[in-house]
Motif scaffolding. Structure first.
Motif, mmCIF file in Angstrom:
data_model
loop_
_atom_site.group_PDB
_atom_site.id
_atom_site.type_symbol
_atom_site.label_atom_id
_atom_site.label_comp_id
_atom_site.label_asym_id
_atom_site.label_seq_id
_atom_site.Cartn_x
_atom_site.Cartn_y
_atom_site.Cartn_z
ATOM 1 N N UNK A 3 -6.734 21.514 53.705
ATOM 2 C CA UNK A 3 -6.694 21.360 52.245
ATOM 3 C C UNK A 3 -5.392 20.729 51.754
ATOM 4 N N UNK A 4 -5.496 20.091 50.585
ATOM 5 C CA UNK A 4 -4.329 19.547 49.891
ATOM 6 C C UNK A 4 -3.782 20.545 48.880
ATOM 7 N N UNK A 5 -4.691 21.325 48.278
ATOM 8 C CA UNK A 5 -4.317 22.304 47.264
ATOM 9 C C UNK A 5 -5.236 23.513 47.338
ATOM 10 N N UNK A 6 -4.818 24.582 46.682
ATOM 11 C CA UNK A 6 -5.686 25.734 46.412
ATOM 12 C C UNK A 6 -5.828 25.792 44.893
ATOM 13 N N UNK A 7 -7.069 25.912 44.434
ATOM 14 C CA UNK A 7 -7.313 26.038 42.999
ATOM 15 C C UNK A 7 -7.894 27.416 42.701
ATOM 16 N N UNK A 8 -7.727 27.840 41.465
ATOM 17 C CA UNK A 8 -8.422 29.018 40.963
ATOM 18 C C UNK A 8 -9.306 28.519 39.834
ATOM 19 N N UNK A 9 -10.612 28.758 39.944
ATOM 20 C CA UNK A 9 -11.544 28.281 38.932
ATOM 21 C C UNK A 9 -12.562 29.354 38.572
ATOM 22 N N UNK A 10 -13.073 29.216 37.364
ATOM 23 C CA UNK A 10 -14.196 30.026 36.912
ATOM 24 C C UNK A 10 -15.359 29.082 36.674
ATOM 25 N N UNK A 11 -16.475 29.376 37.360
ATOM 26 C CA UNK A 11 -17.681 28.576 37.184
ATOM 27 C C UNK A 11 -18.416 29.028 35.928
ATOM 28 N N UNK A 51 -20.769 32.347 42.814
ATOM 29 C CA UNK A 51 -21.683 32.736 41.740
ATOM 30 C C UNK A 51 -21.220 32.183 40.398
ATOM 31 N N UNK A 52 -22.176 31.825 39.566
ATOM 32 C CA UNK A 52 -21.858 31.366 38.217
ATOM 33 C C UNK A 52 -21.236 32.521 37.449
ATOM 34 N N UNK A 53 -20.185 32.224 36.700
ATOM 35 C CA UNK A 53 -19.452 33.245 35.965
ATOM 36 C C UNK A 53 -18.323 33.862 36.773
ATOM 37 N N UNK A 54 -18.279 33.567 38.073
ATOM 38 C CA UNK A 54 -17.261 34.132 38.949
ATOM 39 C C UNK A 54 -15.983 33.314 38.968
ATOM 40 N N UNK A 55 -14.887 33.998 39.309
ATOM 41 C CA UNK A 55 -13.584 33.350 39.457
ATOM 42 C C UNK A 55 -13.227 33.345 40.936
#
Length: 95
Positions: A3-11, A51-55
């Protein structure tokens, strides 16, 4: 795949205008937007189901890292795109 980066996202959920199904697989490709520009990337899932709605914290590999990495720093806001915004988040770590 390193990986180049680690992201934190919420779908986003379907009701919020996101995807209709969760994201599953080894790798998932989509544009990652930063400052209004999209960059092709691969989310490294390693068999996880998002899952949708998950972080989630997700490793990301860019197809053209030289174009996007200079624009990134820890905490930078990002968006994942699939014909529409499907997730929002931030950069957690750069390698």
């Amino acid at each position: 795949m390193k990986p180049d980066v680690i992201i934190e996202v919420r779908f986003k959920t379907t009701a919020e205008g996101g995807r209709k199904t969760s994201v599953v697989g080894q790798v998932y490709g989509c544009p990652l937007f930063v400052d209004g520009s999209g960059f092709d990337c691969r989310l490294i899932l390693e068999g996880r189901e998002l899952q949708l709605g998950g972080i989630y914290e997700i490793p990301v590999k860019f197809m053209n890292p030289d174009l996007v990495l200079p624009k990134l720093k820890r905490g930078k806001l990002i968006t994942l795109w699939e014909g529409k915004e499907i997730a929002t988040g931030k950069i957690l770590k750069l390698f």
